[in-house]
Scaffold this motif. Structure first.
Motif, PDB file in Angstrom:
ATOM      1  N   LYS A 134      -6.862  10.950   3.580  1.00 18.52           N
ATOM      2  CA  LYS A 134      -8.178  10.560   3.061  1.00 18.52           C
ATOM      3  C   LYS A 134      -9.024  11.789   2.759  1.00 18.52           C
ATOM      4  CE  LYS A 134     -12.221   7.735   4.311  1.00 18.52           C
ATOM      5  NZ  LYS A 134     -13.239   8.818   4.309  1.00 18.52           N
ATOM      6  N   GLU A 135      -9.057  12.746   3.672  1.00 14.83           N
ATOM      7  CA  GLU A 135      -9.895  13.927   3.492  1.00 14.83           C
ATOM      8  C   GLU A 135      -9.408  14.831   2.362  1.00 14.83           C
ATOM      9  OE1 GLU A 135     -11.539  14.359   8.092  1.00 14.83           O
ATOM     10  OE2 GLU A 135      -9.878  15.630   7.415  1.00 14.83           O
ATOM     11  N   LEU A 136      -8.090  14.827   2.113  1.00 16.67           N
ATOM     12  CA  LEU A 136      -7.541  15.623   1.016  1.00 16.67           C
ATOM     13  C   LEU A 136      -7.690  14.911  -0.331  1.00 16.67           C
ATOM     14  CD1 LEU A 136      -4.268  16.958   2.713  1.00 16.67           C
ATOM     15  CD2 LEU A 136      -6.351  18.250   2.214  1.00 16.67           C
ATOM     16  N   ASN A 137      -8.213  13.676  -0.279  1.00 17.57           N
ATOM     17  CA  ASN A 137      -8.492  12.910  -1.497  1.00 17.57           C
ATOM     18  C   ASN A 137      -7.244  12.759  -2.365  1.00 17.57           C
ATOM     19  OD1 ASN A 137     -10.292  11.401  -3.064  1.00 17.57           O
ATOM     20  ND2 ASN A 137     -10.742  13.146  -4.405  1.00 17.57           N
ATOM     21  N   LEU A 138      -6.120  12.451  -1.715  1.00 20.80           N
ATOM     22  CA  LEU A 138      -4.855  12.311  -2.429  1.00 20.80           C
ATOM     23  C   LEU A 138      -4.774  10.925  -3.081  1.00 20.80           C
ATOM     24  CD1 LEU A 138      -2.477  13.880   0.240  1.00 20.80           C
ATOM     25  CD2 LEU A 138      -3.437  14.970  -1.790  1.00 20.80           C
ATOM     26  N   PRO A 139      -4.204  10.842  -4.280  1.00 21.89           N
ATOM     27  CA  PRO A 139      -4.095   9.549  -4.962  1.00 21.89           C
ATOM     28  C   PRO A 139      -3.054   8.657  -4.291  1.00 21.89           C
ATOM     29  CG  PRO A 139      -2.946  11.236  -6.209  1.00 21.89           C
ATOM     30  CD  PRO A 139      -3.640  11.949  -5.085  1.00 21.89           C
ATOM     31  N   VAL A 140      -3.385   7.386  -4.092  1.00 22.05           N
ATOM     32  CA  VAL A 140      -2.456   6.459  -3.462  1.00 22.05           C
ATOM     33  C   VAL A 140      -2.393   5.174  -4.286  1.00 22.05           C
ATOM     34  CG1 VAL A 140      -2.915   7.403  -1.178  1.00 22.05           C
ATOM     35  CG2 VAL A 140      -4.212   5.420  -1.960  1.00 22.05           C
ATOM     36  N   SER A 141      -1.254   4.472  -4.147  1.00 24.94           N
ATOM     37  CA  SER A 141      -1.064   3.238  -4.911  1.00 24.94           C
ATOM     38  C   SER A 141      -0.874   2.029  -4.014  1.00 24.94           C
ATOM     39  CB  SER A 141       0.160   3.372  -5.828  1.00 24.94           C
ATOM     40  OG  SER A 141       1.349   3.535  -5.057  1.00 24.94           O
ATOM     41  N   LYS A 142      -0.984   2.223  -2.724  1.00 24.92           N
ATOM     42  CA  LYS A 142      -0.797   1.135  -1.778  1.00 24.92           C
ATOM     43  C   LYS A 142      -1.915   1.156  -0.740  1.00 24.92           C
ATOM     44  CE  LYS A 142       4.277   1.210  -2.175  1.00 24.92           C
ATOM     45  NZ  LYS A 142       4.355   2.399  -3.063  1.00 24.92           N
ATOM     46  N   LYS A 143      -2.032   0.054  -0.047  1.00 24.60           N
ATOM     47  CA  LYS A 143      -3.020  -0.062   1.017  1.00 24.60           C
ATOM     48  C   LYS A 143      -2.353   0.257   2.359  1.00 24.60           C
ATOM     49  CE  LYS A 143      -5.928  -3.344   0.482  1.00 24.60           C
ATOM     50  NZ  LYS A 143      -6.526  -4.717   0.376  1.00 24.60           N
ATOM     51  N   VAL A 144      -3.120   0.852   3.251  1.00 25.98           N
ATOM     52  CA  VAL A 144      -2.627   1.153   4.600  1.00 25.98           C
ATOM     53  C   VAL A 144      -3.513   0.437   5.611  1.00 25.98           C
ATOM     54  CG1 VAL A 144      -2.067   2.928   6.290  1.00 25.98           C
ATOM     55  CG2 VAL A 144      -1.874   3.437   3.840  1.00 25.98           C
ATOM     56  N   ARG A 145      -2.869  -0.214   6.562  1.00 24.90           N
ATOM     57  CA  ARG A 145      -3.611  -0.792   7.684  1.00 24.90           C
ATOM     58  C   ARG A 145      -3.069  -0.205   8.978  1.00 24.90           C
ATOM     59  NH1 ARG A 145      -4.254  -7.037   5.591  1.00 24.90           N
ATOM     60  NH2 ARG A 145      -6.149  -6.643   4.355  1.00 24.90           N
ATOM     61  N   PHE A 146      -3.929   0.539   9.653  1.00 28.93           N
ATOM     62  CA  PHE A 146      -3.617   1.091  10.969  1.00 28.93           C
ATOM     63  C   PHE A 146      -4.032   0.030  11.977  1.00 28.93           C
ATOM     64  CE2 PHE A 146      -4.355   3.615  14.747  1.00 28.93           C
ATOM     65  CZ  PHE A 146      -3.344   4.556  14.711  1.00 28.93           C
ATOM     66  N   ILE A 147      -3.060  -0.708  12.513  1.00 30.19           N
ATOM     67  CA  ILE A 147      -3.331  -1.903  13.308  1.00 30.19           C
ATOM     68  C   ILE A 147      -3.196  -1.581  14.794  1.00 30.19           C
ATOM     69  CG2 ILE A 147      -2.691  -4.301  13.673  1.00 30.19           C
ATOM     70  CD1 ILE A 147      -1.366  -4.238  10.884  1.00 30.19           C
TER      71      ILE A 147
END
Length: 465
Positions: A134-147
């Motif tokens: 998140k902090e490196l502002n990298l492009p992503v194409s999926k959602k992540v859920r840390f459960i």
């Protein structure tokens, strides 16, 4: 742009340790006796869940909390969801600690506290990996859920509640085991052997208490005996302790004889890593003249459970070529005069057998030893093919960062990874990291957390970019 994942993880070490220390100071042991509507499993697990979600909200993530039992920290966009499944509850500390288990201490590069290795340390390393992306502002194409679950060390009610309320992720991993990757987990089943309280021998068993949880090798065993001539037993006890790997003390109080034996705690998935104080005590006591159900209780442990985690003596041994041996941990062993006793056995079974085979094997001894048999919760074996893209991506990342050529493994432990059809366990301990889970003086090397964070960050990004 090439990313130096290890350097990025190192930059965040101090901040990660600060948040981890905050989590480790919370005594998040399940205590349903203190449960409330808002905190069904007691105040500790709820406090730990709230704190972790608070950390996520502080860092700009979206968070969801579900009835004091579970929650998630969310990142990214897309139709597919990567699940990262961790837990904030910990085992009871038990005895034998050199420091306060809930006041984290760093010594010689190691962080000591209950939960440092299982699972707050790995969870925080995985969270910081997500934060790094998140902090490196990298492009992503999926959602992540840390459960986050609150009951992994018991009945998984937190995560069960979560999956009743929320859709399951499409794929993912749990940072709650070992590298390189755990793509197979044995089944898990517990059985309870209940004995009546008849107790009319020359030596009377007033009480026998050993074990804290079914998935933990008992470190301690406390026994109280009523016997006229105590000296022969005391002398025999001293001789036994001196010639075995356990230690212990014997003393007389209120005209009763007290015996305390100390073994070595370990995770119940591999009982050979510990020394079961309860079965050692039974092995010692079997030479004396007990009667009735107390005699059956002691003899069954001594004859069939002591140093036999593969159930060979009971004729129940089983091995699968891929998943390995059936294992058994005698986790909780209790008896009280007049009231009776209970032996709790926790099995980790490979594919090729099921809980019915276990029940049938144990039932063969019910009549001889006069116990009733009850089955507890069951989880079936779980396996994800090494050819699955998830497994390949995780292994490729691990091997790239470590220079190894490792392959997937099967373990007896049960992680949240099995809750997803395409779910595995991934780290955070390395093959040479000492395993102190469920033991006194649990610790994690700080460099292990930093290296794991680096591997997690690259692996997560490879899965969602």
């Amino acid at each position: 742009m090439a990313i130096d994942w290890k350097q990025e993880a190192k930059k965040r070490q101090d901040e990660m340790l600060k948040d981890l220390t905050t989590m480790l100071e919370i005594e998040s042991v399940r205590d349903e006796a203190k449960g409330t509507k808002d905190a069904p499993l007691g105040p500790g697990p709820k406090q730990a869940l709230d704190k972790f979600l608070e950390i996520g909200k502080r860092d700009g993530f979206e968070t969801v909390e579900l009835d004091g039992l579970a929650g998630h920290i969310e990142f990214g966009q897309g139709d597919e969801v990567l699940g990262l499944l961790a837990h904030v509850d910990v085992m009871p500390a038990g005895n034998g600690w050199n420091t306060d288990p809930f006041k984290p201490v760093i010594k010689n590069g190691n962080l000591y506290a209950r939960g440092a290795q299982d699972d707050k340390g790995p969870s925080m390393a995985c969270y910081y990996a997500l934060k790094m992306i998140k902090e490196l502002n990298l492009p992503v194409s999926k959602k992540v859920r840390f459960i986050l679950g609150t009951d992994e060390e018991s009945k998984w009610r937190g995560m069960t509640h979560y999956f009743e309320k929320m859709p399951a992720p499409d794929f993912g991993f749990s940072p709650d085991a070992f590298f390189p990757v755990i793509n197979g987990e044995k089944g898990n089943a517990s059985f309870f052997l209940d004995f009546a309280g008849q107790n009319d021998g020359e030596v009377e068993l007033i009480s026998f208490n050993s074990g804290l949880r079914e998935n933990m090798v008992p470190r301690d065993c406390e026994v109280v005996l009523k016997v006229k001539d105590k000296t022969p037993i005391i002398e025999a006890f001293d001789t036994y302790v001196a010639s075995h790997v356990v230690c212990g003390t014997a003393y007389v109080e209120n005209n009763n004889l007290y015996l305390h034996m100390i073994g070595k705690a370990a995770h119940g998935q591999e009982p050979r890593n510990g020394e079961n104080a309860g079965t050692y005590m039974a092995d010692f006591l079997q030479q004396f003249n007990f009667g009735g159900d107390a005699k059956a209780f002691i003899e069954f442990m001594a004859k069939y459970l002591h140093q036999d985690s593969r159930m060979e003596t009971l004729g129940m041994s089983f091995n699968d070529e891929i998943m390995g041996d059936l294992t058994m941990n005698a986790g909780v062993l209790n008896f009280e005069a007049q009231k009776g006793g209970q032996i709790t056995l926790n099995f980790r079974f490979p594919k090729g057998m099921d809980e019915n085979d276990l029940a049938k094997g144990l039932a063969n001894f019910k009549d001889e030893y006069h116990f009733t048999l009850t089955q507890g919760d069951v989880m079936v074996p779980h396996y994800v093919s090494p050819d699955d893209p998830l497994v390949k991506t995780l292994l490729d990342t691990y091997n790239r960062q470590t220079g190894e050529h490792a392959t997937g493994k099967v373990v007896g432990g049960g992680t949240y990874g099995r809750l997803m059809e395409r779910g595995v366990a991934f780290g955070a301990m390395f093959p040479d990291t000492p395993d102190t889970m469920h033991q006194a003086n649990e610790f994690v090397p700080i460099d292990v957390l930093v290296d794991a964070c680096s591997i997690y960050a690259e692996a997560i990004y490879e899965l969602i970019k």
